[in-house]
Design an enzyme around this catalytic site. Sequence first.
Site, PDB file in Angstrom:
ATOM      1  N   ASP A 101       0.725  -1.197   0.003  1.00  0.00           N
ATOM      2  CA  ASP A 101       0.122  -0.016   0.048  1.00  0.00           C
ATOM      3  C   ASP A 101       0.799   1.359   0.005  1.00  0.00           C
ATOM      4  OD1 ASP A 101      -1.944   1.738   0.150  1.00  0.00           O
ATOM      5  OD2 ASP A 101      -2.276   1.543   2.417  1.00  0.00           O
ATOM      6  N   TYR A 102       1.928   1.299  -0.706  1.00  0.00           N
ATOM      7  CA  TYR A 102       2.558   2.530  -0.932  1.00  0.00           C
ATOM      8  C   TYR A 102       1.729   3.771  -1.714  1.00  0.00           C
ATOM      9  CZ  TYR A 102       7.194   1.052   0.740  1.00  0.00           C
ATOM     10  OH  TYR A 102       8.308   0.702   1.447  1.00  0.00           O
ATOM     11  N   GLU A 103       1.770   4.812  -1.419  1.00  0.00           N
ATOM     12  CA  GLU A 103       0.969   5.679  -1.912  1.00  0.00           C
ATOM     13  C   GLU A 103       1.536   7.055  -2.383  1.00  0.00           C
ATOM     14  OE1 GLU A 103      -2.541   6.638   0.409  1.00  0.00           O
ATOM     15  OE2 GLU A 103      -2.863   4.453   0.750  1.00  0.00           O
ATOM     16  N   HIS A 104       2.906   7.234  -1.938  1.00  0.00           N
ATOM     17  CA  HIS A 104       3.813   8.206  -2.373  1.00  0.00           C
ATOM     18  C   HIS A 104       5.245   7.666  -2.718  1.00  0.00           C
ATOM     19  CE1 HIS A 104       1.111  10.725  -0.304  1.00  0.00           C
ATOM     20  NE2 HIS A 104       0.995   9.901   0.633  1.00  0.00           N
ATOM     21  N   GLN A 141      -8.693   0.442  -4.096  1.00  0.00           N
ATOM     22  CA  GLN A 141      -9.383   1.561  -3.087  1.00  0.00           C
ATOM     23  C   GLN A 141     -10.310   2.580  -3.711  1.00  0.00           C
ATOM     24  OE1 GLN A 141      -6.606   3.921  -0.404  1.00  0.00           O
ATOM     25  NE2 GLN A 141      -5.212   2.542  -1.138  1.00  0.00           N
TER      26      GLN A 141
END
Length: 311
Positions: free
Chosen positions: A159-162, A221
Amino acid sequence: MDSSTFSSTAALLFFLLPLHFLFCNFPTIGAAQPEKLFREYIGAEGNNVRFTDVPINPSVDFHFLLAFAIDYTDGSHPAPTNGNFRVYWDTENLGPSQVPVIKAKHANVRVGMSLAGDTIGNNKPVYFHPTSIKSWVANAIHSITEIVTTYSLDGIDIDYEHFSSDPDTFAECIGQLLFYLKQNKIVSFTSIAPFEDDSVKPYYLALWRKYGHLIDYVNFQFYAYPRGTTVSQFLKYFDEQSSNYKGGQVLVSFGTDGSGGLSPQNGFFDACSALSKQGKLHGIFIWSADDSKKADFKYERQSQDFLASQK
């Protein structure tokens, strides 16, 4: 795992990877999929939620996803640590001793951990920031194996988002990590948690194109879409993401934290019914148990009852 064993194993991994991908470089599913899968993130908000607080229907396959393990330092100015993951979920209520207990009590329960998440500390973004592919993978293998063993976990979720690297580097780091963990039976399931954003999408699509065969579930998501999403819009979004992650088990989702997307009150389960009739409903996940505790897990019950009722 001692340092000499780890070093020789890591060296063998990097020797074998090119041979492996000569024969296996296409997106297919890595394992047979449950027909009635329910997943829930837990532990990120510090709301003293326990595994035993969450209702568990014995007629579904149930995955808890501990949120999060993060490769950052502690302190007021956290910084990336090149794949050295540490536990940041609520260990007082979701510690190593509680995982075997919930799995022993419910034969249908498995427990995994999610990596990275959105922010850390004082809302500082968690960046994917490798020094090099080789060093990040070696550190991640070592630290994640240690956490999986300590907590008796079954899987991991990405769940890396950056990001402060390019998509190909992300694909190689995560792909090589997943290959090692599955090849050595350290985990039995893997998933990714992308969402629709131009700063995020290229990274997960690069990973999927090359390493999709190692990914069992796509925890998309859908609650990252605008609040007020309609049923018809939701179904359109689902078809778009199923096309992006072609061949994957794309799960539908909603948040109980007041985020966006299609809520249960506005037709989420109507959309699920439509997908089920088309043979496209692969499972449901919720973000998150910490928020749901305030409403006594009403929608966890409804989601599992819905899945259990499907023929």
